[in-house]
Motif scaffolding. Sequence first.
Motif, PDB file in Angstrom:
ATOM      1  N   ASP A 466      19.999  26.859  -1.434  1.00  0.00           N
ATOM      2  CA  ASP A 466      20.416  26.747  -0.161  1.00  0.00           C
ATOM      3  C   ASP A 466      21.786  26.931   0.031  1.00  0.00           C
ATOM      4  O   ASP A 466      22.485  26.456   0.967  1.00  0.00           O
ATOM      5  CB  ASP A 466      20.077  25.354   0.455  1.00  0.00           C
ATOM      6  N   ASP A 546      14.061  33.289  10.918  1.00  0.00           N
ATOM      7  CA  ASP A 546      13.932  32.126  11.264  1.00  0.00           C
ATOM      8  C   ASP A 546      14.022  30.936  10.317  1.00  0.00           C
ATOM      9  O   ASP A 546      14.853  29.996  10.307  1.00  0.00           O
ATOM     10  CB  ASP A 546      12.479  31.588  12.170  1.00  0.00           C
ATOM     11  N   VAL A 547      13.357  31.205   8.968  1.00  0.00           N
ATOM     12  CA  VAL A 547      13.630  30.183   8.108  1.00  0.00           C
ATOM     13  C   VAL A 547      15.039  30.041   7.421  1.00  0.00           C
ATOM     14  O   VAL A 547      15.607  29.158   7.228  1.00  0.00           O
ATOM     15  CB  VAL A 547      12.667  30.499   7.025  1.00  0.00           C
ATOM     16  N   TYR A 549      17.877  31.073   8.795  1.00  0.00           N
ATOM     17  CA  TYR A 549      18.794  30.376   9.940  1.00  0.00           C
ATOM     18  C   TYR A 549      18.650  28.994  10.049  1.00  0.00           C
ATOM     19  O   TYR A 549      19.515  28.394  10.102  1.00  0.00           O
ATOM     20  CB  TYR A 549      18.676  31.087  11.211  1.00  0.00           C
ATOM     21  N   THR A 550      17.447  28.629   9.886  1.00  0.00           N
ATOM     22  CA  THR A 550      17.214  26.988   9.843  1.00  0.00           C
ATOM     23  C   THR A 550      17.725  26.354   8.851  1.00  0.00           C
ATOM     24  O   THR A 550      18.468  25.253   8.740  1.00  0.00           O
ATOM     25  CB  THR A 550      15.780  26.812   9.864  1.00  0.00           C
ATOM     26  N   ARG A 551      17.719  26.987   7.525  1.00  0.00           N
ATOM     27  CA  ARG A 551      18.286  26.393   6.367  1.00  0.00           C
ATOM     28  C   ARG A 551      19.874  26.597   6.318  1.00  0.00           C
ATOM     29  O   ARG A 551      20.607  25.653   5.742  1.00  0.00           O
ATOM     30  CB  ARG A 551      17.788  27.087   5.020  1.00  0.00           C
ATOM     31  N   GLY A 553      21.506  25.868   9.077  1.00  0.00           N
ATOM     32  CA  GLY A 553      21.859  25.130  10.099  1.00  0.00           C
ATOM     33  C   GLY A 553      22.182  25.859  11.306  1.00  0.00           C
ATOM     34  O   GLY A 553      23.089  25.094  12.185  1.00  0.00           O
ATOM     35  N   GLY A 554      21.691  26.727  11.500  1.00  0.00           N
ATOM     36  CA  GLY A 554      21.790  27.394  12.899  1.00  0.00           C
ATOM     37  C   GLY A 554      22.805  28.512  12.976  1.00  0.00           C
ATOM     38  O   GLY A 554      22.736  29.549  13.721  1.00  0.00           O
TER      39      GLY A 554
END
Length: 604
Positions: A466, A546-547, A549-551, A553-554
Amino acid sequence: MLLTRLVEHAPHLDLPPVYYRHRRVRWVLSLDAQGRVKSVDSAGHPTLGSLADGENRHGIDLATPYVYRSGAKPPPMLLVDTLQYVLAMPVNDSDKAEAEAIRRNDAYIALLEQWFEHAPDESTAAAVLAFFRRQDHLNVTIPEDAKPSDTLALRVEGQWAHEADSASSVWRTVVAQRKGSDTGQGVCLACGQEGALLDTIPEPVKAGAIPVPTGMGRDTVLVSVNKSAQGRGGRIQLADIPICDGCGSTATAVLNSLLATNEHRYRTSDSVTVWWLKRPTQVSLLRSLREARPEDIGALFAELDQPHTGLENTRTDPNAFYALTLSANQSRVVVRDWLDVPLTDALTHARTWFQDHQIQDVWQTEPQHVALWRMARCLGRWKDDDTGKGYAKDSEPKTAERTLLSMALHGEHYRPPVFLLQRLDQRIGADGHLDLPRMALLKLLLLRLNPQLRETVMPTLNDNDDHPAVLCGRLFATFEQIQYQALRDPATKKGPNTTVTDKYFTAAKARPLSVMEMVRDTANAHLKRLKRDSPGAWGGLSNRLDVLYTRLGGAPPATLNLEGRALFTLGYHQQRADDRAAAAKAKEAKAAKAAQDTPSAETE
């Protein structure tokens, strides 16, 4: 100690006699048992025989008497010397040159007299001296293509005169007298025994054995203190470095032998590394590093995994690995690195080297190893023009290959200079080229500069990593894949001529927030087209976006430092390699299913 280790290795080599060295001999003078020349011209004058042929334009290689000589009046060598010494051939027509040639010839004959005095019953010595006492050498017809610096050897009844046992014995005594220390006897620093000490090292490292930037090598001396500022208390030569006659000659002879053997040397543009073992085995450690051939790497790993006695990880290891890296500064040897470790340590360091740089390529499904020289070369400029593709010759840093070799030999705790990663990052940005050597080197430098990354940086894509820079690199590779899938030609499968990587890669890894938001807007338009034309690809790629960008933090970070840029590049590469491997696996599965669904001829 370096000299001690060299001397200890002598029994494992086929060395020439003490103070003999392999040299090119251009001419030969053949004598009979009475010292008369066997070959004469039409006028009855003695003639020389040529040792040159189509394969050996400069003569043949012979082990002959040799010692480093200098000064205003350099002394002769026994039997095998230049035409200046043997035949009194002047370098030019001046009176000074003729007088110097006569002086050298007189000294040469005086040395022959000393040989005969030492061995009056030696028939070869008697024949040679008879020839010169009659001054027949002054009547020899010298070929027009001969030069004063050409080397000449004597042969008596078909036997080389310098190979006589009495000749090698006298020559060793002569050299010891010339190079002997004023202090006489003493305890040798290398062997610890009492013996006759040397004033200077008699034999030099052979010219050309150590690379130099100019390409014009010269004889160099392993130990040299000839200025008062260089010695302790103003003492010069070997006054503070007691080395006996035997160790002084043997150490350089062993070094010259190793330098002449491809199996035991690794040459770079500015240095050479030689290696040897206390107890020789079949392991070729430097060759495995240099070439990274699978069979050599396998043999290295197999040697390391053999059952051991429990002593190998201590200083009492029955075998040891030695590596010496040298460069040259005019007539002096510069020791760049010296390694004396148990063999198991050296093998462990090599295995760590291969593990640290191993990485998956976009064209291979399995992680690959890379030759050390290729990783050094990839720090140069990539060219793709009418002359072909490849790295421009000599465009990499001169010290790159030597530095990488030190990293490989010293193990994971050897911290490389940061400039290597800076250089690699700069070259990737400048020419936009990513390949297996560059990615292998990038991974290696990241792990060596920051060992904490070993927990996350893997040879293949680590989906659990990450780190923001890695996620940004994977995002960028996903943008590239979206563009390709949306705009590729259905017939040729070719994508657009100019990709987002061509335009924005360098800027994106430095300023991911601003650049990648712009690229994302373009990707959204491509996703709409992809949803219409290829819903399966759209679903997989949009879900990945989507995954990631989520990891993140946007949003991506605003800027990345050097390590971040390298991790960005690594994430980009590994995502692409993972996509290629998945596509290849899917293609194989589809082909296998098609083969199962196709009825065989027997069934029909």
